[in-house]
Write a protein that holds these residues in place. Structure first.
Motif, mmCIF file in Angstrom:
data_model
loop_
_atom_site.group_PDB
_atom_site.id
_atom_site.type_symbol
_atom_site.label_atom_id
_atom_site.label_comp_id
_atom_site.label_asym_id
_atom_site.label_seq_id
_atom_site.Cartn_x
_atom_site.Cartn_y
_atom_site.Cartn_z
ATOM 1 N N TYR A 1 52.120 64.061 38.658
ATOM 2 C CA TYR A 1 51.891 63.107 37.585
ATOM 3 C C TYR A 1 51.595 63.769 36.251
ATOM 4 O O TYR A 1 51.643 63.114 35.218
ATOM 5 C CB TYR A 1 50.765 62.153 37.962
ATOM 6 C CG TYR A 1 51.064 61.426 39.246
ATOM 7 C CD1 TYR A 1 52.091 60.506 39.306
ATOM 8 C CD2 TYR A 1 50.342 61.694 40.402
ATOM 9 C CE1 TYR A 1 52.387 59.840 40.484
ATOM 10 C CE2 TYR A 1 50.631 61.034 41.586
ATOM 11 C CZ TYR A 1 51.654 60.114 41.618
ATOM 12 O OH TYR A 1 51.952 59.472 42.785
ATOM 13 N N VAL B 1 51.388 66.409 29.433
ATOM 14 C CA VAL B 1 50.629 65.182 29.208
ATOM 15 C C VAL B 1 49.147 65.480 29.366
ATOM 16 O O VAL B 1 48.755 66.438 30.029
ATOM 17 C CB VAL B 1 51.046 64.045 30.174
ATOM 18 C CG1 VAL B 1 52.497 63.670 29.972
ATOM 19 C CG2 VAL B 1 50.774 64.416 31.610
ATOM 20 N N THR B 2 48.334 64.650 28.749
ATOM 21 C CA THR B 2 46.888 64.814 28.858
ATOM 22 C C THR B 2 46.452 64.442 30.278
ATOM 23 O O THR B 2 47.165 63.738 31.008
ATOM 24 C CB THR B 2 46.147 63.917 27.859
ATOM 25 O OG1 THR B 2 46.387 62.548 28.217
ATOM 26 C CG2 THR B 2 46.589 64.183 26.424
ATOM 27 N N GLU C 1 44.145 62.371 30.940
ATOM 28 C CA GLU C 1 43.981 60.917 30.909
ATOM 29 C C GLU C 1 45.298 60.204 31.198
ATOM 30 O O GLU C 1 45.355 59.255 31.983
ATOM 31 C CB GLU C 1 43.429 60.480 29.553
ATOM 32 C CG GLU C 1 43.222 58.993 29.419
ATOM 33 C CD GLU C 1 42.699 58.602 28.040
ATOM 34 O OE1 GLU C 1 42.751 57.400 27.748
ATOM 35 O OE2 GLU C 1 42.263 59.480 27.272
ATOM 36 N N THR C 2 46.371 60.650 30.565
ATOM 37 C CA THR C 2 47.684 60.060 30.795
ATOM 38 C C THR C 2 48.141 60.297 32.219
ATOM 39 O O THR C 2 48.665 59.402 32.878
ATOM 40 C CB THR C 2 48.715 60.601 29.792
ATOM 41 O OG1 THR C 2 48.291 60.273 28.464
ATOM 42 C CG2 THR C 2 50.096 60.021 30.037
ATOM 43 N N SER C 3 47.929 61.503 32.715
ATOM 44 C CA SER C 3 48.285 61.832 34.093
ATOM 45 C C SER C 3 47.557 60.922 35.078
ATOM 46 O O SER C 3 48.158 60.401 36.020
ATOM 47 C CB SER C 3 47.958 63.298 34.364
ATOM 48 O OG SER C 3 48.198 63.626 35.712
ATOM 49 N N GLN D 1 46.328 57.946 34.451
ATOM 50 C CA GLN D 1 46.836 56.585 34.274
ATOM 51 C C GLN D 1 48.148 56.408 35.021
ATOM 52 O O GLN D 1 48.363 55.401 35.698
ATOM 53 C CB GLN D 1 47.018 56.279 32.787
ATOM 54 C CG GLN D 1 47.614 54.928 32.480
ATOM 55 C CD GLN D 1 49.131 54.951 32.314
ATOM 56 O OE1 GLN D 1 49.718 55.935 31.887
ATOM 57 N NE2 GLN D 1 49.776 53.874 32.676
ATOM 58 N N ILE D 2 49.040 57.382 34.905
ATOM 59 C CA ILE D 2 50.329 57.321 35.600
ATOM 60 C C ILE D 2 50.111 57.223 37.104
ATOM 61 O O ILE D 2 50.679 56.366 37.782
ATOM 62 C CB ILE D 2 51.203 58.537 35.236
ATOM 63 C CG1 ILE D 2 51.663 58.434 33.777
ATOM 64 C CG2 ILE D 2 52.396 58.652 36.179
ATOM 65 C CD1 ILE D 2 52.332 59.682 33.244
ATOM 66 N N GLU E 1 58.097 63.281 25.075
ATOM 67 C CA GLU E 1 56.659 63.074 25.241
ATOM 68 C C GLU E 1 56.476 61.826 26.103
ATOM 69 O O GLU E 1 56.803 60.713 25.688
ATOM 70 C CB GLU E 1 56.021 62.871 23.877
ATOM 71 C CG GLU E 1 54.543 62.598 23.933
ATOM 72 C CD GLU E 1 53.975 62.359 22.544
ATOM 73 O OE1 GLU E 1 53.302 61.340 22.367
ATOM 74 O OE2 GLU E 1 54.237 63.191 21.634
ATOM 75 N N ASP F 1 54.621 58.864 27.571
ATOM 76 C CA ASP F 1 53.469 58.057 27.156
ATOM 77 C C ASP F 1 52.774 57.415 28.338
ATOM 78 O O ASP F 1 51.551 57.445 28.429
ATOM 79 C CB ASP F 1 53.911 56.936 26.208
ATOM 80 C CG ASP F 1 54.325 57.440 24.853
ATOM 81 O OD1 ASP F 1 53.768 58.444 24.384
ATOM 82 O OD2 ASP F 1 55.223 56.819 24.251
ATOM 83 N N MET F 2 53.553 56.787 29.227
ATOM 84 C CA MET F 2 52.934 56.041 30.311
ATOM 85 C C MET F 2 53.972 55.590 31.327
ATOM 86 O O MET F 2 55.166 55.629 31.070
ATOM 87 C CB MET F 2 52.196 54.826 29.761
ATOM 88 C CG MET F 2 53.106 53.798 29.093
ATOM 89 S SD MET F 2 52.233 52.477 28.268
ATOM 90 C CE MET F 2 52.123 53.160 26.615
ATOM 91 N N TYR G 1 54.151 51.999 33.563
ATOM 92 C CA TYR G 1 53.426 50.730 33.638
ATOM 93 C C TYR G 1 54.403 49.589 33.910
ATOM 94 O O TYR G 1 55.621 49.776 33.907
ATOM 95 C CB TYR G 1 52.660 50.467 32.345
ATOM 96 C CG TYR G 1 53.539 50.194 31.138
ATOM 97 C CD1 TYR G 1 53.636 48.921 30.600
ATOM 98 C CD2 TYR G 1 54.279 51.225 30.532
ATOM 99 C CE1 TYR G 1 54.420 48.672 29.492
ATOM 100 C CE2 TYR G 1 55.062 50.976 29.433
ATOM 101 C CZ TYR G 1 55.137 49.696 28.916
ATOM 102 O OH TYR G 1 55.929 49.454 27.819
#
Length: 104
Positions: A14, A26-27, A29-31, A33-34, A97, A99-100, A102
């Motif tokens: 992720y 990716v950050t 946090e983003t990882s 979230q994914i 990049e 982002d997400m 979802y």
């Protein structure tokens, strides 16, 4: 590049790390979230078929392309999940990049 990103998601990477050329890290946090959104969705992702491009979309934002790529699962085929990302072109080379992931 998009296929490679989704292949990493299918393999539960992720963070989209591990040397994918042109893909920005990716950050955490983003990882997280994914991973959370995919886990909550409750289906196993599958590799992208070519027909995903029939329903995926992009829009030019003056500095980059915003893209939404339909994701596919083993149980459903095309799912409600999408990969959201930005695509930048610099000196005839592309970078992505993420982002997400979802359900829009």
């Amino acid at each position: 590049m998009i296929h490679s990103i989704v292949d990493r998601l299918v393999d539960h990477d992720y963070g989209i790390l591990g040397g994918l050329s042109g893909v920005l890290p990716v950050t955490e946090e983003t990882s997280d979230q994914i991973k959370s959104y995919i886990d909550d969705y409750g289906e196993d992702l599958s590799r992208l078929p070519e027909r995903t491009w029939d329903s995926s979309v992009c829009i030019w934002m003056e500095t980059h392309w915003d893209i939404l790529v339909d994701l596919w699962t083993e149980g459903e085929g095309r799912s409600d999940l999408v990969l959201g990302a930005k695509v930048f072109e610099t000196n005839s080379q592309y970078s992505i990049e993420v982002d997400m992931v979802y359900v829009p």
